[in-house]
Design a protein around this motif. Sequence first.
Motif, PDB file in Angstrom:
ATOM      1  N   UNK A  76       0.810  -1.210   0.000  1.00 45.53           N
ATOM      2  CA  UNK A  76       0.000   0.000   0.000  1.00 45.53           C
ATOM      3  C   UNK A  76       0.840   1.255   0.000  1.00 45.53           C
ATOM      4  N   UNK A  77       2.055   1.166   0.572  1.00 49.18           N
ATOM      5  CA  UNK A  77       2.972   2.305   0.634  1.00 49.18           C
ATOM      6  C   UNK A  77       4.348   1.844   0.192  1.00 49.18           C
ATOM      7  N   UNK A  78       4.966   2.608  -0.678  1.00 43.22           N
ATOM      8  CA  UNK A  78       6.339   2.339  -1.087  1.00 43.22           C
ATOM      9  C   UNK A  78       7.245   3.075  -0.101  1.00 43.22           C
ATOM     10  N   UNK A  79       7.633   2.372   0.962  1.00 40.67           N
ATOM     11  CA  UNK A  79       8.353   3.017   2.055  1.00 40.67           C
ATOM     12  C   UNK A  79       9.698   3.577   1.617  1.00 40.67           C
ATOM     13  N   UNK A 125      -2.676   5.463   6.565  1.00 39.60           N
ATOM     14  CA  UNK A 125      -3.424   4.334   7.127  1.00 39.60           C
ATOM     15  C   UNK A 125      -4.536   3.840   6.212  1.00 39.60           C
ATOM     16  N   UNK A 126      -5.145   4.764   5.475  1.00 39.90           N
ATOM     17  CA  UNK A 126      -6.200   4.350   4.546  1.00 39.90           C
ATOM     18  C   UNK A 126      -5.637   3.487   3.423  1.00 39.90           C
ATOM     19  N   UNK A 127      -4.454   3.856   2.911  1.00 39.04           N
ATOM     20  CA  UNK A 127      -3.823   3.059   1.847  1.00 39.04           C
ATOM     21  C   UNK A 127      -3.454   1.677   2.348  1.00 39.04           C
ATOM     22  N   UNK A 128      -2.915   1.604   3.557  1.00 35.79           N
ATOM     23  CA  UNK A 128      -2.570   0.301   4.145  1.00 35.79           C
ATOM     24  C   UNK A 128      -3.807  -0.560   4.318  1.00 35.79           C
ATOM     25  N   UNK A 129      -4.897   0.047   4.772  1.00 37.09           N
ATOM     26  CA  UNK A 129      -6.143  -0.702   4.974  1.00 37.09           C
ATOM     27  C   UNK A 129      -6.720  -1.167   3.638  1.00 37.09           C
ATOM     28  N   UNK A 130      -6.723  -0.276   2.651  1.00 35.27           N
ATOM     29  CA  UNK A 130      -7.204  -0.652   1.317  1.00 35.27           C
ATOM     30  C   UNK A 130      -6.437  -1.849   0.775  1.00 35.27           C
TER      31      UNK A 130
END
Length: 221
Positions: A76-79, A125-130
């Motif tokens: 969800x996130x490119x850290x 957090x929304x991207x991680x949840x999605x």
Amino acid sequence: MLRRALAILILLAMLPFGLTLLYTVPAVHPISTLMVKDLATLTGYDRRWTSLDAMGPLIQHSVMMSEDGQFCAHSGIDWAALNTVINDALSGEAARGASTIPMQTAKNLFLWQGRSFVRKAMELPLALFLDTVLSKRRVMEIYLNIAEWGPNIYGAEAAARHYFGRPASELTRRQAALLAVALPNPLERNPAKPSRGLNRLAANIERRALKAGGYVGCLEP
């Protein structure tokens, strides 16, 4: 009054998470906050919901290679990209984008447009949840059906028909690449009348999409 206001704020904060669960149902066709604005202002919009299979692979691969090449690999996130952007900002260098497709989908579904550290913090957090709740294919399907491609034009199908007079499944490789590179600035970039610079970007994305290989594996049925 204070308790009531607090309860309303909590409900609003939880709403995106509840809607995300609803969006696991394939028959549900979400709309973006920009579409809601268009409805509220009575301007209307053109959006033609189309499944990934009906779109064909060219637009999917082109958008992924242009917007988020690590889409299949991250959660969800490119850290790594985000960390680079933060370091650049702290060093005073020009800001660069690190938004993944899940982050952009979360923004389009639940948040507002424009640059804002508050909004960016809410995206994470929304991207991680999605990305946790929805499959990669479903995230991409939603994104390709709500992304803005011009004034009151949303989704790849409506964009393909508006700019090239054909469905997304019949786009050429160059047309798919032109649509992809228009996404960062859809109100200024016209895929049907590309500048020399836009054509150069599209040629690069076209080459990358041709060699995508395992990078796009998560989009396979």
